[in-house]
Each structure stands twice: as structure tokens, then as C-alpha cells.
Design a protein around this motif. Structure first.
Motif, PDB file in Angstrom:
ATOM      1  N   ALA A 153       0.848  -1.186   0.000  1.00 16.10           N
ATOM      2  CA  ALA A 153       0.000   0.000   0.000  1.00 16.10           C
ATOM      3  C   ALA A 153       0.887   1.240   0.000  1.00 16.10           C
ATOM      4  O   ALA A 153       1.731   1.413   0.872  1.00 16.10           O
ATOM      5  CB  ALA A 153      -0.918  -0.013   1.214  1.00 16.10           C
ATOM      6  N   ASP A 154       0.685   2.110  -1.000  1.00 13.32           N
ATOM      7  CA  ASP A 154       1.482   3.329  -1.132  1.00 13.32           C
ATOM      8  C   ASP A 154       0.664   4.518  -0.642  1.00 13.32           C
ATOM      9  O   ASP A 154      -0.280   4.927  -1.309  1.00 13.32           O
ATOM     10  CB  ASP A 154       1.880   3.512  -2.601  1.00 13.32           C
ATOM     11  N   GLU A 155       0.983   5.034   0.527  1.00  8.05           N
ATOM     12  CA  GLU A 155       0.244   6.155   1.135  1.00  8.05           C
ATOM     13  C   GLU A 155      -1.268   5.892   1.136  1.00  8.05           C
ATOM     14  O   GLU A 155      -2.047   6.729   0.659  1.00  8.05           O
ATOM     15  CB  GLU A 155       0.535   7.460   0.376  1.00  8.05           C
ATOM     16  N   PRO A 156      -1.709   4.764   1.676  1.00  6.93           N
ATOM     17  CA  PRO A 156      -3.131   4.399   1.556  1.00  6.93           C
ATOM     18  C   PRO A 156      -4.070   5.354   2.274  1.00  6.93           C
ATOM     19  O   PRO A 156      -5.256   5.400   1.965  1.00  6.93           O
ATOM     20  CB  PRO A 156      -3.199   3.012   2.208  1.00  6.93           C
ATOM     21  N   THR A 157      -3.546   6.138   3.236  1.00 10.49           N
ATOM     22  CA  THR A 157      -4.407   7.057   3.980  1.00 10.49           C
ATOM     23  C   THR A 157      -4.135   8.512   3.601  1.00 10.49           C
ATOM     24  O   THR A 157      -4.672   9.423   4.210  1.00 10.49           O
ATOM     25  CB  THR A 157      -4.200   6.880   5.492  1.00 10.49           C
ATOM     26  N   GLY A 158      -3.307   8.717   2.572  1.00 10.29           N
ATOM     27  CA  GLY A 158      -2.858  10.064   2.214  1.00 10.29           C
ATOM     28  C   GLY A 158      -3.965  11.012   1.796  1.00 10.29           C
ATOM     29  O   GLY A 158      -3.822  12.223   1.923  1.00 10.29           O
ATOM     30  N   ASN A 159      -5.073  10.475   1.270  1.00  5.97           N
ATOM     31  CA  ASN A 159      -6.182  11.338   0.840  1.00  5.97           C
ATOM     32  C   ASN A 159      -7.361  11.278   1.798  1.00  5.97           C
ATOM     33  O   ASN A 159      -8.470  11.664   1.436  1.00  5.97           O
ATOM     34  CB  ASN A 159      -6.668  10.910  -0.551  1.00  5.97           C
ATOM     35  N   LEU A 160      -7.140  10.774   3.010  1.00  5.63           N
ATOM     36  CA  LEU A 160      -8.260  10.565   3.935  1.00  5.63           C
ATOM     37  C   LEU A 160      -8.054  11.382   5.203  1.00  5.63           C
ATOM     38  O   LEU A 160      -6.919  11.636   5.611  1.00  5.63           O
ATOM     39  CB  LEU A 160      -8.358   9.073   4.294  1.00  5.63           C
ATOM     40  N   ASP A 161      -9.155  11.794   5.829  1.00  6.67           N
ATOM     41  CA  ASP A 161      -9.024  12.458   7.125  1.00  6.67           C
ATOM     42  C   ASP A 161      -8.564  11.410   8.152  1.00  6.67           C
ATOM     43  O   ASP A 161      -8.570  10.213   7.875  1.00  6.67           O
ATOM     44  CB  ASP A 161     -10.340  13.125   7.535  1.00  6.67           C
ATOM     45  N   SER A 162      -8.161  11.874   9.343  1.00  5.00           N
ATOM     46  CA  SER A 162      -7.469  10.945  10.242  1.00  5.00           C
ATOM     47  C   SER A 162      -8.402   9.852  10.773  1.00  5.00           C
ATOM     48  O   SER A 162      -7.982   8.713  10.945  1.00  5.00           O
ATOM     49  CB  SER A 162      -6.775  11.694  11.381  1.00  5.00           C
ATOM     50  N   LYS A 163      -9.670  10.172  10.982  1.00  2.00           N
ATOM     51  CA  LYS A 163     -10.605   9.157  11.466  1.00  2.00           C
ATOM     52  C   LYS A 163     -10.790   8.062  10.404  1.00  2.00           C
ATOM     53  O   LYS A 163     -10.722   6.869  10.699  1.00  2.00           O
ATOM     54  CB  LYS A 163     -11.953   9.817  11.789  1.00  2.00           C
ATOM     55  N   THR A 164     -10.967   8.476   9.146  1.00  2.00           N
ATOM     56  CA  THR A 164     -11.139   7.508   8.062  1.00  2.00           C
ATOM     57  C   THR A 164      -9.842   6.723   7.861  1.00  2.00           C
ATOM     58  O   THR A 164      -9.866   5.520   7.611  1.00  2.00           O
ATOM     59  CB  THR A 164     -11.550   8.230   6.767  1.00  2.00           C
ATOM     60  N   GLY A 165      -8.707   7.416   7.997  1.00  2.00           N
ATOM     61  CA  GLY A 165      -7.416   6.745   7.899  1.00  2.00           C
ATOM     62  C   GLY A 165      -7.286   5.639   8.940  1.00  2.00           C
ATOM     63  O   GLY A 165      -6.810   4.540   8.644  1.00  2.00           O
ATOM     64  N   ASP A 166      -7.748   5.931  10.151  1.00  2.00           N
ATOM     65  CA  ASP A 166      -7.700   4.918  11.209  1.00  2.00           C
ATOM     66  C   ASP A 166      -8.603   3.729  10.878  1.00  2.00           C
ATOM     67  O   ASP A 166      -8.266   2.580  11.197  1.00  2.00           O
ATOM     68  CB  ASP A 166      -8.098   5.530  12.559  1.00  2.00           C
ATOM     69  N   GLU A 167      -9.729   3.984  10.214  1.00  2.00           N
ATOM     70  CA  GLU A 167     -10.610   2.875   9.822  1.00  2.00           C
ATOM     71  C   GLU A 167      -9.911   1.987   8.783  1.00  2.00           C
ATOM     72  O   GLU A 167     -10.024   0.761   8.830  1.00  2.00           O
ATOM     73  CB  GLU A 167     -11.923   3.419   9.237  1.00  2.00           C
ATOM     74  N   ILE A 168      -9.186   2.629   7.863  1.00  2.00           N
ATOM     75  CA  ILE A 168      -8.457   1.849   6.860  1.00  2.00           C
ATOM     76  C   ILE A 168      -7.354   1.033   7.553  1.00  2.00           C
ATOM     77  O   ILE A 168      -7.139  -0.144   7.235  1.00  2.00           O
ATOM     78  CB  ILE A 168      -7.884   2.777   5.768  1.00  2.00           C
ATOM     79  N   MET A 169      -6.675   1.643   8.528  1.00  2.00           N
ATOM     80  CA  MET A 169      -5.651   0.905   9.268  1.00  2.00           C
ATOM     81  C   MET A 169      -6.275  -0.265  10.037  1.00  2.00           C
ATOM     82  O   MET A 169      -5.675  -1.336  10.143  1.00  2.00           O
ATOM     83  CB  MET A 169      -4.892   1.837  10.216  1.00  2.00           C
ATOM     84  N   ALA A 170      -7.479  -0.066  10.561  1.00  2.00           N
ATOM     85  CA  ALA A 170      -8.173  -1.166  11.252  1.00  2.00           C
ATOM     86  C   ALA A 170      -8.446  -2.300  10.265  1.00  2.00           C
ATOM     87  O   ALA A 170      -8.305  -3.484  10.618  1.00  2.00           O
ATOM     88  CB  ALA A 170      -9.470  -0.658  11.877  1.00  2.00           C
TER      89      ALA A 170
END
Ligand code: ADP
Ligand code: ADP
Length: 228
Positions: free
Chosen positions: A165-182
Motif C-alpha cells: 500500500a502506497d500512502e493508503p491514507t494520504g487522501n483521507l481524514d485521520s478518522k477515516t485513515g484509522d478505519e483503513i488501518m483497522a
């Protein structure tokens, strides 16, 4: 799972040579969860391109799941890629004219999976990322987090053992980024090997190992205890 020995990557531009990677040695075992960090220009993208069999090193050995891949030609590399690796990108890379379900089906079309099986597996993959109710929506009808979950479903549908995954949360707000990390944590628990590149320290902190690059070399490599 991943074994890099003495990897160099040199880009030649006219008379100039850019040493993008210099003597990189890295072993990543099955079912590890690794974040690759480092400043812009430190070699992270070059590293991911090599790990993903999108590019070959100038020098050194890359063994992937027991197979020496550093000297394979284009077609053989493509074959390894399709069998072993799922890709996730910062910008999701979904096709806008296709529905979520059709986007998830795409890699199976390339792999020659019959239509009925394709449909079934795509539905299951969307269910796995909690997006069944969006199956017939187009990307522009979904939030960033939902689009990234569709992209994760697409990456998983040929059952690769490695997710890159290349910067998979780079275009997401931090809450959504945390959901992707989950979602990555669930996949890790299910046995996937996960390697992601990130600029964001709070995302890297959620991985179980952090490898830092600087000027094309690994300058730090440590286990990370803080993972949830
Ligand atoms: P980022 O810092 O956001 O990761 P990159 O430096 O990786 O961005 O650049 C993005 C793309 O441009 C990559 O595909 C990379 O291979 C390519 N690239 C980077 N530097 C050069 C360069 N000097 N010449 C040609 N292509 C480059
Ligand atoms: P990062 O992803 O950490 O930003 P890159 O792997 O993109 O770093 O780049 C590492 C170095 O290699 C940089 O100096 C970059 O400019 C150079 N580079 C990357 N891709 C290319 C390319 N296709 N051609 C020439 N130089 C490149």
C-alpha cells in the motif's frame, strides 16, 4: 516471504546517475505488518516498485516466497505480481464508469476467472470490507474511505499473500485513515503480509515494524510495540 540482498537501483539520465537505492538488505517474514517511512526522495517509491515486481533492481537479489525474481523478464514479473501481490494506492485508482462490484471483479477478469465465480468472489470481498450495500454504486457516489475499502477488496480478490500500500491514507481524514488501518489489522490477523509506505507518523505507529529510509539506504528498522 520477502528477502532483499544488496539491492541497488540506479536511474541513468543522460550522463547523470541517480542512486535511488544503495545496498538495501531487508527480510520481511510471512504475516509481518511493516511501515516504510522516510523523507521525499529517500527511495520509498523505488523500493515499493521493486517489492511489487513493477521494476527490477540494478544489482542485488530479490527472493519472493522462495522464488528469485530479480532477473525475470516483463512477462514473468507480471505473472509473479498477479499471483502474489495486491496493490493499494493513495488515489484509490478505481475506474469511475464501473460500479464497486465491477471494479472488484476486474483483477479476476485479467486472471481468467469464470464470470459466475467472479461475481461470487467479488461479493464476498465487498462483504469482507463491510461494503455490500454499496455494490452497485459508482466511485463518485462513495466517500474516500468507502472508495479505499473497494480498492482493498479489489486488491484481495485474487487472494495474494502480500498487500503493498502506497500512502493508503494520504487522501483521507485521520478518522477515516484509522478505519483503513483497522481494516489492515484485520487482514494481518487473517495472515496477510502487509507493507505500506506513509509520510504520517501516527499511521506508521500503527504498524508492527517501522523501516526508515534516507538517501536510498535503510537507516532504522525496529519492532513497534504500540500496535493495537
Ligand atoms: P513522492 O515524493 O510523492 O513519493 P516521487 O518522488 O516518488 O513522489 O515521484 C513520483 C513519481 O515520479 C514516481 O513514479 C517516481 O518514480 C517518479 N520520479 C521521481 N523522481 C523522478 C526523476 N528525477 N525523474 C523521473 N521520474 C521521477
Ligand atoms: P520517495 O518515494 O522516497 O520520495 P523515490 O523512490 O521516488 O523516493 O526517489 C528516490 C530517488 O530516485 C530520488 O532522487 C528521485 O528523484 C529518483 N528517481 C525516482 N524515480 C526516478 C526515475 N524514474 N528516474 C530518475 N530518477 C528517479
Amino acid at each position: 516471504m520477502i528477502r532483499l540482498e544488496g539491492i541497488h537501483k540506479i536511474y541513468r539520465m543522460g550522463t547523470e546517475a541517480v542512486h535511488a537505492l544503495q545496498d538495501v538488505n531487508l527480510h520481511i517474514g510471512a504475516n509481518e505488518f511493516v511501515a516504510i517511512v522516510g523523507p521525499s526522495g529517500s527511495g520509498k517509491s523505488t523500493m515499493m516498485n521493486i517489492l511489487g515486481c513493477l521494476d527490477s533492481p540494478t544489482r542485488g537479489e530479490y527472493t519472493l516466497a522462495g522464488e528469485e525474481v530479480s532477473r525475470l523478464g516483463e512477462d514473468q514479473l507480471a505473472d509473479v505480481r498477479n499471483r502474489r501481490i495486491g496493490f493499494i494506492f493513495q488515489s484509490f485508482n478505481l475506474l469511475p464508469k464501473l460500479t464497486a462490484l465491477q471494479n472488484v471483479e476486474l483483477p479476476m477478469i485479467y486472471a481468467g476467472v469464470p464470470p459466475a465465480t467472479r461475481r461470487q468472489r467479488a461479493i464476498q470481498a465487498l462483504r469482507d470490507v463491510g461494503l455490500m450495500e454499496r455494490a452497485n454504486h459508482h466511485p463518485n457516489e462513495m466517500s474516500g474511505g468507502q472508495r479505499q475499502r473497494v480498492a482493498i477488496a479489489r486488491a484481495l480478490v485474487n487472494n495474494p499473500s502480500i498487500l503493498l500500500a502506497d500512502e493508503p491514507t494520504g487522501n483521507l481524514d485521520s478518522k477515516t485513515g484509522d478505519e483503513i488501518m483497522a481494516a489492515f489489522h484485520r487482514l494481518h490477523r487473517d495472515g496477510k503480509t502487509i507493507v505500506l509506505v506513509t509520510h504520517e507518523p501516527e499511521i506508521a505507529q500503527q504498524a508492527l515494524r517501522i523501516v526508515a529510509f534516507r538517501d536510498g539506504r535503510i537507516v532504522d528498522d525496529r519492532k513497534n510495540g504500540v500496535a493495537s
